[in-house]
Design a protein around this motif. Sequence first.
Motif, PDB file in Angstrom:
ATOM      1  N   ASN A 182       2.275   4.645  -2.399  1.00 49.85           N
ATOM      2  CA  ASN A 182       1.012   4.040  -1.988  1.00 49.85           C
ATOM      3  C   ASN A 182       1.192   3.214  -0.728  1.00 49.85           C
ATOM      4  O   ASN A 182       2.298   2.793  -0.404  1.00 49.85           O
ATOM      5  N   ARG A 183       0.074   2.973  -0.055  1.00 46.14           N
ATOM      6  CA  ARG A 183       0.162   2.274   1.223  1.00 46.14           C
ATOM      7  C   ARG A 183       0.648   0.833   1.071  1.00 46.14           C
ATOM      8  O   ARG A 183       1.437   0.350   1.873  1.00 46.14           O
ATOM      9  N   VAL A 184       0.157   0.126   0.061  1.00 49.78           N
ATOM     10  CA  VAL A 184       0.491  -1.294  -0.095  1.00 49.78           C
ATOM     11  C   VAL A 184       1.596  -1.482  -1.145  1.00 49.78           C
ATOM     12  O   VAL A 184       2.669  -2.018  -0.847  1.00 49.78           O
ATOM     13  N   VAL A 185       1.332  -1.047  -2.381  1.00 47.85           N
ATOM     14  CA  VAL A 185       2.294  -1.172  -3.486  1.00 47.85           C
ATOM     15  C   VAL A 185       2.388   0.168  -4.208  1.00 47.85           C
ATOM     16  O   VAL A 185       1.363   0.775  -4.550  1.00 47.85           O
ATOM     17  N   GLY A 186       3.599   0.619  -4.466  1.00 52.38           N
ATOM     18  CA  GLY A 186       3.784   1.903  -5.120  1.00 52.38           C
ATOM     19  C   GLY A 186       3.289   1.939  -6.548  1.00 52.38           C
ATOM     20  O   GLY A 186       2.589   2.867  -6.954  1.00 52.38           O
ATOM     21  N   TYR A 187       3.605   0.911  -7.324  1.00 55.20           N
ATOM     22  CA  TYR A 187       3.253   0.878  -8.746  1.00 55.20           C
ATOM     23  C   TYR A 187       2.982  -0.564  -9.152  1.00 55.20           C
ATOM     24  O   TYR A 187       3.765  -1.463  -8.833  1.00 55.20           O
ATOM     25  N   ILE A 188       1.860  -0.747  -9.844  1.00 54.52           N
ATOM     26  CA  ILE A 188       1.434  -2.084 -10.259  1.00 54.52           C
ATOM     27  C   ILE A 188       1.343  -2.131 -11.777  1.00 54.52           C
ATOM     28  O   ILE A 188       0.725  -1.257 -12.390  1.00 54.52           O
ATOM     29  N   TYR A 189       1.947  -3.138 -12.397  1.00 56.14           N
ATOM     30  CA  TYR A 189       1.871  -3.306 -13.849  1.00 56.14           C
ATOM     31  C   TYR A 189       1.671  -4.781 -14.182  1.00 56.14           C
ATOM     32  O   TYR A 189       2.507  -5.624 -13.842  1.00 56.14           O
ATOM     33  N   SER A 190       0.551  -5.089 -14.832  1.00 54.29           N
ATOM     34  CA  SER A 190       0.253  -6.454 -15.287  1.00 54.29           C
ATOM     35  C   SER A 190       0.423  -7.479 -14.170  1.00 54.29           C
ATOM     36  O   SER A 190       1.018  -8.542 -14.356  1.00 54.29           O
ATOM     37  N   SER A 191      -0.100  -7.146 -13.005  1.00 52.79           N
ATOM     38  CA  SER A 191       0.051  -8.008 -11.842  1.00 52.79           C
ATOM     39  C   SER A 191      -1.195  -7.945 -10.971  1.00 52.79           C
ATOM     40  O   SER A 191      -2.107  -7.149 -11.220  1.00 52.79           O
ATOM     41  N   THR A 192      -1.232  -8.771  -9.926  1.00 52.63           N
ATOM     42  CA  THR A 192      -2.382  -8.879  -9.040  1.00 52.63           C
ATOM     43  C   THR A 192      -2.013  -8.414  -7.639  1.00 52.63           C
ATOM     44  O   THR A 192      -1.064  -8.933  -7.042  1.00 52.63           O
ATOM     45  N   VAL A 193      -2.768  -7.447  -7.142  1.00 52.19           N
ATOM     46  CA  VAL A 193      -2.584  -6.970  -5.769  1.00 52.19           C
ATOM     47  C   VAL A 193      -3.955  -7.011  -5.102  1.00 52.19           C
ATOM     48  O   VAL A 193      -4.808  -6.170  -5.385  1.00 52.19           O
ATOM     49  N   THR A 194      -4.190  -8.026  -4.263  1.00 60.78           N
ATOM     50  CA  THR A 194      -5.520  -8.221  -3.691  1.00 60.78           C
ATOM     51  C   THR A 194      -5.454  -8.672  -2.236  1.00 60.78           C
ATOM     52  O   THR A 194      -4.466  -9.266  -1.794  1.00 60.78           O
ATOM     53  N   ASN A 195      -6.536  -8.396  -1.534  1.00 64.79           N
ATOM     54  CA  ASN A 195      -6.740  -8.875  -0.169  1.00 64.79           C
ATOM     55  C   ASN A 195      -5.608  -8.490   0.767  1.00 64.79           C
ATOM     56  O   ASN A 195      -5.159  -9.281   1.593  1.00 64.79           O
ATOM     57  N   ASN A 196      -5.141  -7.240   0.625  1.00 62.41           N
ATOM     58  CA  ASN A 196      -4.135  -6.715   1.534  1.00 62.41           C
ATOM     59  C   ASN A 196      -4.783  -5.716   2.485  1.00 62.41           C
ATOM     60  O   ASN A 196      -5.768  -5.064   2.144  1.00 62.41           O
ATOM     61  N   PHE A 197      -4.223  -5.587   3.661  1.00 59.15           N
ATOM     62  CA  PHE A 197      -4.713  -4.657   4.666  1.00 59.15           C
ATOM     63  C   PHE A 197      -3.699  -3.531   4.830  1.00 59.15           C
ATOM     64  O   PHE A 197      -2.492  -3.790   4.852  1.00 59.15           O
TER      65      PHE A 197
END
Length: 214
Positions: A182-197
């Motif tokens: 993925n462009r920002v994070v490959g894999y997200i689990y029980s976490s916050t990924v926000t407001n990234n460009f």
Amino acid sequence: GVDSSAGWNPIGDNTAKFTGIFSGNGNKISGLWINRTSTDYVGLFGYTQNAQIKNIGVEASEIRGNIFVGGIAGIIYHSSSVANSYSTGSIFGNTHVGGIAGNPYDNSNVTNSYSTANVSGNNYVGGIAGYVYGSSSVTDSYSTGTISGDYVGGIAGVVESSSAVTNNAAINPSVTGTSGVNRVVGYIYSSTVTNNFALGSMSGKFLRRQRGNI
């Protein structure tokens, strides 16, 4: 210290962690060379615990390690931080490989930092951090290198266990891999990924646009 064949010996390892405060006072280290492909905890710093690293640049590096490999630090553990720092060059590892830190772990964070390094590995590879775990974070940072591996992202490979990736920019020309790309994070689990460009023109094999997280 420096070994003629393996290059720089990282500061701190799993038996003698770096626990202090290091400020580069805005200075830079040029041409950092590490060739330790069978060694874990590789970077300018190898393993930190309850440590602060700030205001340092590592330029034109060539860093090769095994597990936990980063342009500034291999693993930052237990309330450690890297701030106001940057890396350029090339970084290679097996797993947990990042432009700044291979693995921020246990309430550790990277902030106000950037990497233009090309970062590659097999698993958990990120332009800033390979694996962000245990209430850790990457904030206010950016990456502009080419990133490749599995579970790979322009900012982080994996973000897990109440961690956060916020206010970052993935300005990578390409992020490539075969799974978890993925462009920002490959894999997200029980976490916050926000407001990234993320750069709209980013290219890569099996790249997903990850619209919900930017």
